[in-house]
Design a protein around this motif. Structure first.
Motif, short mmCIF file in Angstrom:
data_model
loop_
_atom_site.label_atom_id
_atom_site.label_comp_id
_atom_site.label_asym_id
_atom_site.label_seq_id
_atom_site.Cartn_x
_atom_site.Cartn_y
_atom_site.Cartn_z
N VAL A 132 68.27 3.62 -9.61
CA VAL A 132 68.77 4.29 -10.82
C VAL A 132 69.35 5.65 -10.46
N CYS A 133 68.69 6.38 -9.58
CA CYS A 133 69.19 7.70 -9.16
C CYS A 133 70.52 7.58 -8.44
N ARG A 134 70.67 6.56 -7.58
CA ARG A 134 71.95 6.37 -6.88
C ARG A 134 73.06 6.09 -7.91
N MET A 135 72.77 5.27 -8.90
CA MET A 135 73.76 4.98 -9.92
C MET A 135 74.14 6.25 -10.68
N TYR A 136 73.13 7.06 -11.04
CA TYR A 136 73.40 8.29 -11.78
C TYR A 136 74.27 9.24 -10.96
N GLU A 137 73.97 9.37 -9.68
CA GLU A 137 74.74 10.28 -8.83
C GLU A 137 76.21 9.90 -8.82
N ILE A 138 76.50 8.61 -8.59
CA ILE A 138 77.90 8.21 -8.46
C ILE A 138 78.61 8.26 -9.82
N LYS A 139 77.91 7.94 -10.91
CA LYS A 139 78.52 8.04 -12.24
C LYS A 139 78.77 9.49 -12.62
N LEU A 140 77.85 10.37 -12.25
CA LEU A 140 78.02 11.79 -12.55
C LEU A 140 79.22 12.36 -11.79
N LEU A 189 79.44 4.39 6.65
CA LEU A 189 79.11 3.43 5.60
C LEU A 189 79.69 2.08 5.99
N ALA A 190 78.83 1.08 6.08
CA ALA A 190 79.32 -0.27 6.29
C ALA A 190 80.08 -0.73 5.05
N ALA A 191 80.97 -1.72 5.24
CA ALA A 191 81.76 -2.20 4.12
C ALA A 191 80.88 -2.67 2.96
N GLY A 192 79.76 -3.33 3.28
CA GLY A 192 78.85 -3.80 2.24
C GLY A 192 78.25 -2.66 1.44
N THR A 193 78.00 -1.53 2.08
CA THR A 193 77.46 -0.36 1.38
C THR A 193 78.50 0.22 0.43
N VAL A 194 79.76 0.26 0.88
CA VAL A 194 80.83 0.76 0.02
C VAL A 194 80.97 -0.13 -1.21
N LEU A 195 80.89 -1.43 -1.02
CA LEU A 195 80.97 -2.36 -2.15
C LEU A 195 79.81 -2.16 -3.12
N ALA A 196 78.63 -1.86 -2.58
CA ALA A 196 77.48 -1.60 -3.44
C ALA A 196 77.70 -0.34 -4.28
N ILE A 197 78.28 0.70 -3.69
CA ILE A 197 78.58 1.92 -4.44
C ILE A 197 79.59 1.63 -5.55
N GLN A 198 80.61 0.81 -5.23
CA GLN A 198 81.59 0.43 -6.25
C GLN A 198 80.92 -0.29 -7.41
N LYS A 199 79.97 -1.17 -7.11
CA LYS A 199 79.27 -1.91 -8.17
C LYS A 199 78.44 -0.96 -9.02
N LEU A 200 77.78 0.01 -8.40
CA LEU A 200 76.97 0.97 -9.16
C LEU A 200 77.83 1.73 -10.16
N LEU A 201 79.07 1.97 -9.80
CA LEU A 201 79.96 2.72 -10.67
C LEU A 201 80.47 1.88 -11.84
N THR A 202 80.72 0.61 -11.59
CA THR A 202 81.44 -0.20 -12.58
C THR A 202 80.57 -1.20 -13.35
N ASP A 204 77.58 -3.12 -15.57
CA ASP A 204 76.79 -2.86 -16.76
C ASP A 204 75.40 -2.39 -16.32
N PRO A 205 75.00 -1.18 -16.70
CA PRO A 205 73.70 -0.66 -16.27
C PRO A 205 72.52 -1.57 -16.62
N ARG A 206 72.68 -2.38 -17.66
CA ARG A 206 71.60 -3.29 -18.04
C ARG A 206 71.37 -4.38 -16.99
N GLN A 207 72.36 -4.56 -16.10
CA GLN A 207 72.25 -5.55 -15.03
C GLN A 207 71.83 -4.91 -13.71
#
Length: 254
Positions: A132-140, A189-202, A204-207
């Protein structure tokens, strides 16, 4: 102009003042971040007590003062009590509040940041507060206008593919190893980590809790985003060190 006004607020910080008062740092939906004083709130008979606890989402009636506005009434909308009952979640929530406090300017409202923070406090009561904190950081970062370029090398356009990239706050996004050359960066950052960051940004937080991220990807992500935040905020967040020390102490001893 009337001196009385209403606001929805998240209580970022509350510190003792005098014998019975508290000075509150508020992030409000309508007016942004500012401080206000809650008179007599530390008395057991105060009607304000339940509405001005740390992390609470509160409907306030305030009176404009010369230096600090005065909290006249407080109606608790959601106390997020679970965050104060569990040490790990308490530290994560404190980190989010300190990050918010240092990231936003005084008296500049941003409804999307307000709603994102409110959603984050709710999610922190769930099963994976670290994610949740990682998601908040990137959204902020995105809502503040500092969102890193995450699709290819910002300097030469090399596509993500399966390559590893640096996340450069100076350049504002991904930099491939060739373009980085001898320039120092804080971890790959490995490519998979970058993709994970992209997902955190885009996503639905409920998922959020369905997202599977390996321990290695989590470490890469945390280090890179922390470096990015420190660069743009021009300071480290003290609660982050407390959080790291706590998590280390909670790890099982081998």
């Amino acid at each position: 102009m009337s001196k009385l006004y209403a606001a929805q607020a998240i209580i970022i910080k509350a510190r003792d003042f005098g014998e019975a008062d508290k000075i509150l740092t508020l992030y409000t939906r309508e007016y942004g971040k500012f401080q206000a004083i809650a008179k007599g709130v530390r008395k057991s008979t105060s009607r304000l007590r339940g509405g001005v606890q740390m992390f609470a989402h509160t409907r306030l009636l305030l009176y404009r003062g010369k230096s600090l506005d005065l909290v006249s009434q407080a109606e608790n909308m959601d106390s997020f009590g679970a965050l104060r009952e569990d040490l790990e979640r308490l530290v994560y929530a404190s980190y989010v509040m300190e990050l918010l406090e240092h990231a936003v300017p005084e008296r500049e409202p941003n409804e999307r940041i307000f709603l994102t923070t409110l959603m984050t406090l709710g999610l922190l009561q769930g099963e994976d507060p670290e994610l949740v904190c990682r998601m908040y950081e990137i959204k902020l970062l995105y809502l503040l206008g500092y969102h890193p370029h995450l699709t290819d090398c910002i300097l030469c356009g090399k596509p993500l593919g399966n390559s590893s990239f640096y996340l450069s706050p100076e350049q504002g996004g991904l930099v491939c190893q060739s373009c980085a050359g001898s320039e120092k960066h804080d971890g790959l950052l490995a490519a998979g980590t970058v993709l994970a960051i992209q997902k955190l940004l885009t996503m639905d937080p409920r998922q959020l809790f369905r997202l599977k991220i390996s321990p290695g990807q989590r470490r890469e992500m945390e280090k890179a985003i922390e470096h990015y935040l420190i660069y743009h905020l021009e300071r480290a967040i003290n609660a982050k060190k407390v959080m790291k020390d706590l998590l280390h102490s909670l790890k099982p001893k081998s």
